[in-house]
Design a protein around this motif. Structure first.
Motif, mmCIF file in Angstrom:
data_model
loop_
_atom_site.group_PDB
_atom_site.id
_atom_site.type_symbol
_atom_site.label_atom_id
_atom_site.label_comp_id
_atom_site.label_asym_id
_atom_site.label_seq_id
_atom_site.Cartn_x
_atom_site.Cartn_y
_atom_site.Cartn_z
ATOM 1 N N ARG A 136 -6.682 1.345 2.085
ATOM 2 C CA ARG A 136 -5.999 1.883 3.254
ATOM 3 C C ARG A 136 -4.602 2.291 2.808
ATOM 4 N N VAL A 137 -4.253 3.531 3.079
ATOM 5 C CA VAL A 137 -2.940 4.050 2.729
ATOM 6 C C VAL A 137 -2.203 4.427 3.993
ATOM 7 N N THR A 138 -0.948 4.042 4.062
ATOM 8 C CA THR A 138 -0.088 4.462 5.158
ATOM 9 C C THR A 138 1.082 5.243 4.595
ATOM 10 N N LEU A 139 1.610 6.110 5.425
ATOM 11 C CA LEU A 139 2.758 6.924 5.029
ATOM 12 C C LEU A 139 3.764 6.930 6.167
ATOM 13 N N ASP A 140 4.989 6.598 5.853
ATOM 14 C CA ASP A 140 6.076 6.636 6.831
ATOM 15 C C ASP A 140 7.145 7.574 6.286
ATOM 16 N N THR A 141 7.121 8.812 6.750
ATOM 17 C CA THR A 141 8.052 9.806 6.203
ATOM 18 C C THR A 141 9.490 9.539 6.645
ATOM 19 N N SER A 142 9.666 8.843 7.754
ATOM 20 C CA SER A 142 11.033 8.539 8.192
ATOM 21 C C SER A 142 11.691 7.531 7.246
ATOM 22 N N LYS A 143 10.878 6.656 6.677
ATOM 23 C CA LYS A 143 11.394 5.673 5.713
ATOM 24 C C LYS A 143 11.159 6.103 4.279
ATOM 25 N N SER A 147 2.336 2.760 1.581
ATOM 26 C CA SER A 147 1.756 1.519 1.087
ATOM 27 C C SER A 147 0.270 1.712 0.834
ATOM 28 N N LEU A 148 -0.218 1.006 -0.161
ATOM 29 C CA LEU A 148 -1.639 0.993 -0.505
ATOM 30 C C LEU A 148 -2.133 -0.431 -0.330
ATOM 31 N N LEU A 149 -3.123 -0.589 0.517
ATOM 32 C CA LEU A 149 -3.725 -1.896 0.757
ATOM 33 C C LEU A 149 -5.142 -1.883 0.194
ATOM 34 N N ILE A 150 -5.438 -2.857 -0.652
ATOM 35 C CA ILE A 150 -6.797 -3.050 -1.149
ATOM 36 C C ILE A 150 -7.299 -4.336 -0.523
ATOM 37 N N THR A 151 -8.344 -4.243 0.261
ATOM 38 C CA THR A 151 -8.874 -5.430 0.931
ATOM 39 C C THR A 151 -9.982 -6.067 0.093
ATOM 40 N N ALA A 152 -10.140 -7.381 0.280
ATOM 41 C CA ALA A 152 -11.206 -8.125 -0.398
ATOM 42 C C ALA A 152 -11.272 -7.762 -1.872
ATOM 43 N N SER A 153 -10.183 -7.976 -2.577
ATOM 44 C CA SER A 153 -10.060 -7.521 -3.962
ATOM 45 C C SER A 153 -11.111 -8.161 -4.879
ATOM 46 N N ARG A 154 -11.423 -7.431 -5.928
ATOM 47 C CA ARG A 154 -12.400 -7.873 -6.924
ATOM 48 C C ARG A 154 -11.750 -7.846 -8.301
#
Lengths: 113, 111
Positions: free
Chosen positions: B62-69, B73-80
């Motif tokens: 899951r990637v989020t982008l906040d252009t104001s800031k 961020s890159l979130l990797i869930t249930a990592s292996r």
């Protein structure tokens, strides 16, 4: 579909020599970019070719040069090698340029002694 | 020129945990991309997010982008264990200008 290939994979050269690295992009891709990766400087952009024309150039000395052929294959040349040129050289291809997904080759590991 | 700066530089987690990596950049961007690199090999594209998008998903990513800031961020869930690699963000400011990569986050997932 075959991926991006780079030859050779490993290379050892002596200071003062020159070297030519080759990159074959994914079929149909017209943009090829080259990057130098070192532990200290990270990934640094060298140049990008699109349809045989150099479209962008990074901040590297003139000893670094490249070209692209009509089949989109690309070569980069480094003349008068220095110890600091030891690095992993990566090429990447894409359909039209850097604002699209880049497909990277495995890289050429160059060691200058 | 702008450059993505990833944070943290290194991250070590247990298998099954989530991993979050951050990227900050300096000037306006057109796109932001995330790549993964296994030790000493080529980079693999993970996700491209455009400046007018706020969030994208791809499998466990899951990637989020906040252009104001000026951050992503890159979130990797249930990592292996196989997620062990270096992760880089890269930005461009449009018009086929060169991609500029950050220094990367080195992720270690311990089985």
């Amino acid at each position: 579909k075959a991926g991006v290939t780079q030859t050779p994979r490993y290379l050892i050269k002596t200071r003062g020599q020159q070297v030519t690295l080759s990159c074959s992009p994914i079929s149909g891709h017209r943009s090829v970019s080259w990057y130098q990766q070192t532990p200290g400087q990270g990934l640094q952009f060298l140049f990008e070719y699109f349809s045989e024309t150099q479209r962008n150039k990074g901040n590297f000395p003139g000893r670094f040069s490249g070209r692209q052929f009509s089949n989109s294959r690309s070569e980069m040349n480094v003349s008068t090698l220095e110890l600091g040129d030891s690095a992993l050289y990566l090429c990447a291809s894409s359909w039209t340029g850097t604002n699209y997904e880049q497909y990277f080759g495995p890289g050429t590991r160059l060691t200058v002694t | 020129s702008q450059q993505g700066e990833e944070d943290p530089q290194a991250l070590s987690i247990q298998e099954g945990e989530n991993a979050t990596m951050n990227c900050s950049y300096k000037t306006s961007i057109n796109n932001l991309q995330w790549y993964r690199q296994n030790s000493g090999r080529g980079l693999v594209h993970l996700i491209l997010i455009r400046s007018n998008e706020r969030e994208k998903h791809s499998g466990r990513l899951r990637v989020t982008l906040d252009t104001s800031k000026k951050s992503s961020s890159l979130l990797i869930t249930a990592s292996r264990a196989a997620d062990t690699a270096s992760y880089f963000c890269a930005t461009d400011d449009g018009g086929n200008t060169p991609l500029v990569f950050g220094k990367g986050t080195r992720l270690s997932v311990i089985a």
